[in-house]
Design a protein around this motif. Structure first.
Motif, PDB file in Angstrom:
ATOM      1  N   SER A   1      37.175  22.838 -12.645  1.00  9.62           N
ATOM      2  CA  SER A   1      37.965  21.605 -12.362  1.00  9.62           C
ATOM      3  C   SER A   1      37.564  20.715 -11.284  1.00  9.62           C
ATOM      4  N   ILE A   2      37.017  21.568  -9.746  1.00  8.25           N
ATOM      5  CA  ILE A   2      36.556  21.012  -9.191  1.00  8.25           C
ATOM      6  C   ILE A   2      34.639  20.773  -9.338  1.00  8.25           C
ATOM      7  N   GLU A   3      34.009  21.438  -9.756  1.00  9.25           N
ATOM      8  CA  GLU A   3      32.609  21.000 -10.481  1.00  9.25           C
ATOM      9  C   GLU A   3      32.767  19.804 -11.421  1.00  9.25           C
ATOM     10  N   PHE A   4      33.714  19.571 -12.009  1.00  6.60           N
ATOM     11  CA  PHE A   4      33.893  18.177 -12.867  1.00  6.60           C
ATOM     12  C   PHE A   4      33.460  16.785 -11.999  1.00  6.60           C
ATOM     13  N   SER A   5      34.070  17.157 -10.962  1.00  2.44           N
ATOM     14  CA  SER A   5      34.362  15.871 -10.009  1.00  2.44           C
ATOM     15  C   SER A   5      33.083  15.633  -9.317  1.00  2.44           C
ATOM     16  N   THR A   6      32.744  16.667  -8.513  1.00  2.00           N
ATOM     17  CA  THR A   6      31.563  17.331  -7.898  1.00  2.00           C
ATOM     18  C   THR A   6      30.314  16.776  -7.831  1.00  2.00           C
ATOM     19  N   GLY A   7      30.386  17.881  -9.478  1.00  2.00           N
ATOM     20  CA  GLY A   7      28.458  18.429 -10.390  1.00  2.00           C
ATOM     21  C   GLY A   7      28.094  19.782  -9.088  1.00  2.00           C
ATOM     22  N   ASN A   8      28.884  20.050  -8.619  1.00  5.33           N
ATOM     23  CA  ASN A   8      28.688  21.756  -7.455  1.00  5.33           C
ATOM     24  C   ASN A   8      29.555  22.489  -6.968  1.00  5.33           C
ATOM     25  N   LEU A   9      29.777  23.574  -7.235  1.00  5.39           N
ATOM     26  CA  LEU A   9      29.667  24.386  -5.621  1.00  5.39           C
ATOM     27  C   LEU A   9      29.461  25.011  -5.360  1.00  5.39           C
ATOM     28  N   PRO A  10      30.063  25.818  -4.364  1.00  3.04           N
ATOM     29  CA  PRO A  10      28.767  25.986  -3.108  1.00  3.04           C
ATOM     30  C   PRO A  10      27.561  27.342  -3.278  1.00  3.04           C
ATOM     31  N   TRP A  11      27.859  28.127  -4.566  1.00  2.55           N
ATOM     32  CA  TRP A  11      27.215  29.241  -5.357  1.00  2.55           C
ATOM     33  C   TRP A  11      26.223  28.291  -6.595  1.00  2.55           C
ATOM     34  N   SER A  12      26.574  27.565  -6.784  1.00  2.00           N
ATOM     35  CA  SER A  12      26.155  26.829  -8.202  1.00  2.00           C
ATOM     36  C   SER A  12      24.484  27.314  -8.389  1.00  2.00           C
TER      37      SER A  12
ATOM     38  N   GLU B   1      28.949  37.740  -2.289  1.00  2.00           N
ATOM     39  CA  GLU B   1      29.264  37.443  -0.397  1.00  2.00           C
ATOM     40  C   GLU B   1      29.347  36.270  -0.287  1.00  2.00           C
ATOM     41  N   MET B   2      29.584  34.880  -0.683  1.00  2.00           N
ATOM     42  CA  MET B   2      29.228  33.756  -0.691  1.00  2.00           C
ATOM     43  C   MET B   2      31.265  33.643  -0.822  1.00  2.00           C
ATOM     44  N   LYS B   3      31.445  33.855  -2.119  1.00  2.00           N
ATOM     45  CA  LYS B   3      32.767  33.982  -2.524  1.00  2.00           C
ATOM     46  C   LYS B   3      33.896  34.758  -2.012  1.00  2.00           C
ATOM     47  N   LYS B   4      32.949  36.107  -1.903  1.00  2.00           N
ATOM     48  CA  LYS B   4      34.177  36.572  -0.775  1.00  2.00           C
ATOM     49  C   LYS B   4      34.888  35.912   0.631  1.00  2.00           C
ATOM     50  N   ARG B   5      33.699  35.585   1.042  1.00  2.00           N
ATOM     51  CA  ARG B   5      33.504  34.823   2.144  1.00  2.00           C
ATOM     52  C   ARG B   5      34.779  33.668   2.896  1.00  2.00           C
ATOM     53  N   LEU B   6      34.150  33.097   1.402  1.00  2.00           N
ATOM     54  CA  LEU B   6      34.454  31.459   1.142  1.00  2.00           C
ATOM     55  C   LEU B   6      35.702  31.491   1.435  1.00  2.00           C
TER      56      LEU B   6
END
Length: 391
Positions: free
Chosen positions: A225-236, A246-251
């Motif tokens: 749902s986040i990606e719908f409105s922004t087009g990206n995720l931090p690890w996309s 590691e990014m998912k674990k840390r963020l």
């Protein structure tokens, strides 16, 4: 379907819809003649459907479990309609189901991969309602992603587009759910080694290979749902699986929302999902719906937070998404340099394998031959149908 229709049906492959790790989906046409009660003449019926065929005999376990689960779910507006299932002479299983339209990925990518916050929340709400229904049936989907939410073909007399959930090959019975019916004993859902391939949307727990829970489904829904409105995720755009993990674990959820440039409503949703209040089974989805509805009231009806009052589900669910306006807005933003072209897809571990066209063409020919040989007999209808090599 009656045995008369089954015996008289003829199947023609129209095209390949998708080719995945365990199965290939084809669009097919079923032709049969139906006698009119008031006439001696028969009428030819042409019906387009979809058929999912296991790529190999060892992949059939996924389709067999999926077929049994679809039978339990029954015919509802939230899930793909089950027609029949069976086994080819070579031991490969198949499922015949309703033919659907575009996936969420395809629809959103058609407008440059980003949609407005209002449209994002409207879609997120529909998907959450579907997931809630699936969870209340006692299951975990284990593969929540935009490719597995698909639009139904629009009926001429119905203006609202319906989204359905598909692909239950990785689904499992929820370990913590109280199963009160013996029908679940017929579902051969194997919990282990069924982690989602959609690394982009899965939670860190699933990323590490743990058994999925209903909370993990909601975590994947939130990422989607986040990606719908922004087009990206931090690890996309991270192609290395370990780095993405590691990014998912840390963020934290706050970090994900901030780095994605998402609205604060997603932070509220994430906090609810991670809170103690939603860890009991069955889950209480009302707090999630309340947060979405409150934000939608502000966006759609211009109601200030202190004035927010309860409105019916129909008031929100019948709010149609104007895809032409979404496309025009993105085109204008692109001209002004405000929009970077993006695509919603799983770039780390794609759902569909990249096989060469010649291989897929050969499989299409093989499947066509199987259609003609076996006559599409129903699964379990005829005694003595066994897989080659089985005892």
């Amino acid at each position: 379907m009656s045995s008369q229709i089954i015996d008289s049906q003829r199947w023609n492959i129209i095209k390949t819809i998708g080719h995945g790790a365990h199965s290939t989906v084809y669009e097919v046409e079923r032709k049969f003649h139906l006698n009119d009660d008031f006439s001696t003449k028969s009428k030819q019926i042409n019906e387009k459907l979809a058929i999912k065929v296991a790529n190999a005999q060892e992949n059939s376990i996924y389709l067999d479990a999926e077929a049994e689960l679809m039978k339990i779910l029954g015919e509802t507006k939230f899930f793909c309609k089950f027609i029949e299932n069976g086994i080819f002479p070579d031991g490969r299983s198949y499922i015949v189901e309703e033919l659907l339209n575009q996936t969420l990925s395809q629809r959103i990518n058609s407008v440059s991969g980003i949609i407005s916050l209002q449209s994002s929340l409207l879609i997120a709400r529909q998907c959450l309602k579907i997931i809630e229904t699936f969870h209340h049936a006692g299951f975990v989907h284990n593969d929540i992603k935009p490719d597995n939410f698909v639009y139904r073909l629009i009926q001429p007399d119905y203006c609202k587009e319906e989204i359905v959930l598909i692909d239950f090959g990785l689904s499992a019975i929820s370990e913590s759910y109280q199963l009160n019916s013996s029908i679940f004993t017929n579902v051969n859902c194997v919990q282990h080694n069924k982690a989602s391939r959609a690394t982009r949307y899965s939670t860190y727990r699933i990323h590490e290979g743990n058994i999925g829970t209903q909370i993990d489904d909601l975590g994947s829904w939130l990422n989607m749902s986040i990606e719908f409105s922004t087009g990206n995720l931090p690890w996309s755009h991270i192609k290395d699986r370990n780095i993405a993990g590691e990014m998912k674990k840390r963020l934290s959820i706050a970090d994900v929302v901030q780095q994605s440039g998402a609205d604060a409503v997603f932070l509220q949703l994430g906090n609810i999902i991670e809170s103690e209040s939603i860890t009991h089974i069955p889950l209480d989805y009302r707090p999630l719906f309340d947060i979405i509805d409150n934000r939608l009231q502000q966006l759609i009806f211009n109601i200030e937070p202190q004035q927010i009052h309860h409105i019916s589900d129909d008031d929100i669910e019948m709010k149609l998404i104007d895809w032409d306006s979404e496309r025009k807005l993105n085109e204008d933003n692109k001209k002004k340099g405000r929009l970077k072209q993006t695509k919603i897809t799983d770039i780390i571990l794609p759902t569909f394998e990249k096989d060469d066209d010649s291989k897929i063409e050969e499989e299409d020919k093989s499947t066509t031959k199987q259609f003609k040989q076996c006559g599409m007999k129903q699964f379990g209808q005829h005694q003595g149908i066994k897989r080659p090599g089985s005892s």
